[in-house]
Write a protein that holds these residues in place. Sequence first.
Motif, PDB file in Angstrom:
ATOM      1  N   ALA A  87      81.430 -12.904  88.937  1.00 34.20           N
ATOM      2  CA  ALA A  87      81.547 -14.168  89.671  1.00 34.20           C
ATOM      3  C   ALA A  87      83.016 -14.563  89.794  1.00 34.20           C
ATOM      4  O   ALA A  87      83.469 -15.012  90.857  1.00 34.20           O
ATOM      5  CB  ALA A  87      80.735 -15.261  88.987  1.00 34.20           C
ATOM      6  N   THR A  91      84.806 -14.741  93.387  1.00 31.98           N
ATOM      7  CA  THR A  91      85.321 -16.071  93.728  1.00 31.98           C
ATOM      8  C   THR A  91      86.800 -15.979  94.072  1.00 31.98           C
ATOM      9  O   THR A  91      87.268 -16.546  95.067  1.00 31.98           O
ATOM     10  CB  THR A  91      85.108 -17.053  92.556  1.00 31.98           C
ATOM     11  OG1 THR A  91      83.703 -17.140  92.293  1.00 31.98           O
ATOM     12  CG2 THR A  91      85.641 -18.436  92.885  1.00 31.98           C
ATOM     13  N   THR A 176      78.532 -15.107 100.721  1.00 26.76           N
ATOM     14  CA  THR A 176      79.329 -15.893  99.789  1.00 26.76           C
ATOM     15  C   THR A 176      79.729 -15.049  98.581  1.00 26.76           C
ATOM     16  O   THR A 176      79.182 -13.959  98.350  1.00 26.76           O
ATOM     17  CB  THR A 176      78.538 -17.101  99.268  1.00 26.76           C
ATOM     18  OG1 THR A 176      77.433 -16.599  98.492  1.00 26.76           O
ATOM     19  CG2 THR A 176      78.012 -17.959 100.414  1.00 26.76           C
ATOM     20  N   ALA A 177      80.694 -15.577  97.822  1.00 27.87           N
ATOM     21  CA  ALA A 177      81.103 -14.904  96.587  1.00 27.87           C
ATOM     22  C   ALA A 177      79.912 -14.756  95.642  1.00 27.87           C
ATOM     23  O   ALA A 177      79.730 -13.726  95.000  1.00 27.87           O
ATOM     24  CB  ALA A 177      82.215 -15.709  95.917  1.00 27.87           C
ATOM     25  N   ARG A 178      79.094 -15.794  95.589  1.00 30.05           N
ATOM     26  CA  ARG A 178      77.928 -15.765  94.701  1.00 30.05           C
ATOM     27  C   ARG A 178      76.929 -14.685  95.124  1.00 30.05           C
ATOM     28  O   ARG A 178      76.360 -13.985  94.289  1.00 30.05           O
ATOM     29  CB  ARG A 178      77.268 -17.138  94.720  1.00 30.05           C
ATOM     30  CG  ARG A 178      76.162 -17.304  93.701  1.00 30.05           C
ATOM     31  CD  ARG A 178      75.588 -18.720  93.773  1.00 30.05           C
ATOM     32  NE  ARG A 178      74.436 -18.853  92.916  1.00 30.05           N
ATOM     33  CZ  ARG A 178      74.503 -19.107  91.609  1.00 30.05           C
ATOM     34  NH1 ARG A 178      75.671 -19.246  91.029  1.00 30.05           N
ATOM     35  NH2 ARG A 178      73.407 -19.196  90.888  1.00 30.05           N
ATOM     36  N   GLN A 179      76.738 -14.547  96.453  1.00 27.34           N
ATOM     37  CA  GLN A 179      75.824 -13.503  96.925  1.00 27.34           C
ATOM     38  C   GLN A 179      76.359 -12.108  96.630  1.00 27.34           C
ATOM     39  O   GLN A 179      75.609 -11.213  96.235  1.00 27.34           O
ATOM     40  CB  GLN A 179      75.576 -13.657  98.426  1.00 27.34           C
ATOM     41  CG  GLN A 179      74.583 -14.778  98.745  1.00 27.34           C
ATOM     42  CD  GLN A 179      74.607 -15.154 100.209  1.00 27.34           C
ATOM     43  OE1 GLN A 179      75.457 -14.690 100.977  1.00 27.34           O
ATOM     44  NE2 GLN A 179      73.682 -16.002 100.592  1.00 27.34           N
ATOM     45  N   THR A 182      75.810 -11.460  93.039  1.00 26.59           N
ATOM     46  CA  THR A 182      74.382 -11.255  92.757  1.00 26.59           C
ATOM     47  C   THR A 182      73.936  -9.864  93.214  1.00 26.59           C
ATOM     48  O   THR A 182      73.171  -9.182  92.518  1.00 26.59           O
ATOM     49  CB  THR A 182      73.537 -12.347  93.450  1.00 26.59           C
ATOM     50  OG1 THR A 182      74.018 -13.630  93.052  1.00 26.59           O
ATOM     51  CG2 THR A 182      72.071 -12.226  93.064  1.00 26.59           C
TER      52      THR A 182
END
Lengths: 224, 224
Positions: A87, A91, A176-179, A182
């Motif tokens: 993450a 990010t 997104t960074a989160r995707q 993940t």
Amino acid sequence: MPRAVREQQMLDAAVRTFGSRGYMAASMDEIAELAGVSKPLVYLYLNSKEDLFTACIRREARALTEAVRAGARPGLPADRQLWSGLAAFFTHTARHPDGWAVLHLQARTHGEVFAAEVAAMRAEIVAFVTQLILAAAREAHRDPDLREAEVAGLAEALVGAAESLADWANVTPGVTARQAATTLMNFAWAGLGDLMAGRHWTPPADGGDADVPEPQSEVTAPVR
Amino acid sequence: MPRAVREQQMLDAAVRTFGSRGYMAASMDEIAELAGVSKPLVYLYLNSKEDLFTACIRREARALTEAVRAGARPGLPADRQLWSGLAAFFTHTARHPDGWAVLHLQARTHGEVFAAEVAAMRAEIVAFVTQLILAAAREAHRDPDLREAEVAGLAEALVGAAESLADWANVTPGVTARQAATTLMNFAWAGLGDLMAGRHWTPPADGGDADVPEPQSEVTAPVR
């Protein structure tokens, strides 16, 4: 304004210009204008386009390495450690797309000197990830004999996958960074997780790859 | 001797020289001597050092792409397909270390024109792997709704991991093509396997990454 502050403004402008336009197309005029200083002052402080680019690579490499180190949490369970490290990485690369482009595209495309700067940073990150995986595997006490070479290979795979996904996420609308983090967890974690639980994937007994057609001559290394 | 045969000899010599010495250090004298021809003949047939290097990139890219395609077996279960594809990839890169160095190190380090040649090959391989993963996921009937973007991300992760491992395997004594492929299966398969069985890794509910320290200013893109 103190020199150090001015220099950071020049580096901000240079990273943005090199990252978005590319090293060759970026002009010192444009960088000076974006930094709000005269071109002679850029040359006075940073010496040349090559030196300015090298300074950008070093600053962005240090920032990325620090972000990844800060993201890793030695106290957490292994999957949470991996998640927080990934993450932090995605990010950072999403927040600094020009910095990432300088490191992963521009620096490697414009000569061996710049490429060597990035290779040094990459080696440091691979070594760091190797130690994290090794510690997690030993902590798990399930596979204390995991070979150092196997762990080094896993760290290479993880770093290579993360680099590739960061490039992709930064040019793919809506990711997104989160995707991205993940996706890599989905790809990698259950794999690493099974491994640390001692559940290895085993190649088929017949080799399965023995009859892969291998064209042409030019065998430059012994077949391994 | 027919021109086509002579040209292949020149390309063999060029790939070996560019791969082992690097693009800048490689000399046309050395390539001609290794090919057993005169230097004017190399220029007559291949025109320039740049054109010779481009011809090397194209030939090696085609050979690698064909090896990976030949290794994939649409009829096999998904894990065996992945294994045979990876085994074909790492067997090829181990047998042709100079070809791999031309594609993955040299071509990307010496300018945007060469880098674009390799980027095109890479995009083709990613698209191919995306289709394989998509077909396997649909075949599994367990996660028919796997999003195209998620699959594209998995393909990027797999290709990036494979590239990184091939570099590593080719410079690490004692790491065979089979070991590199097995490491990547251990890393990736159980992950992809769990995913196809509908077992996703889920980020921690609290985000877990929300308090990752993110230094400095220079926000060049919206935080995603």
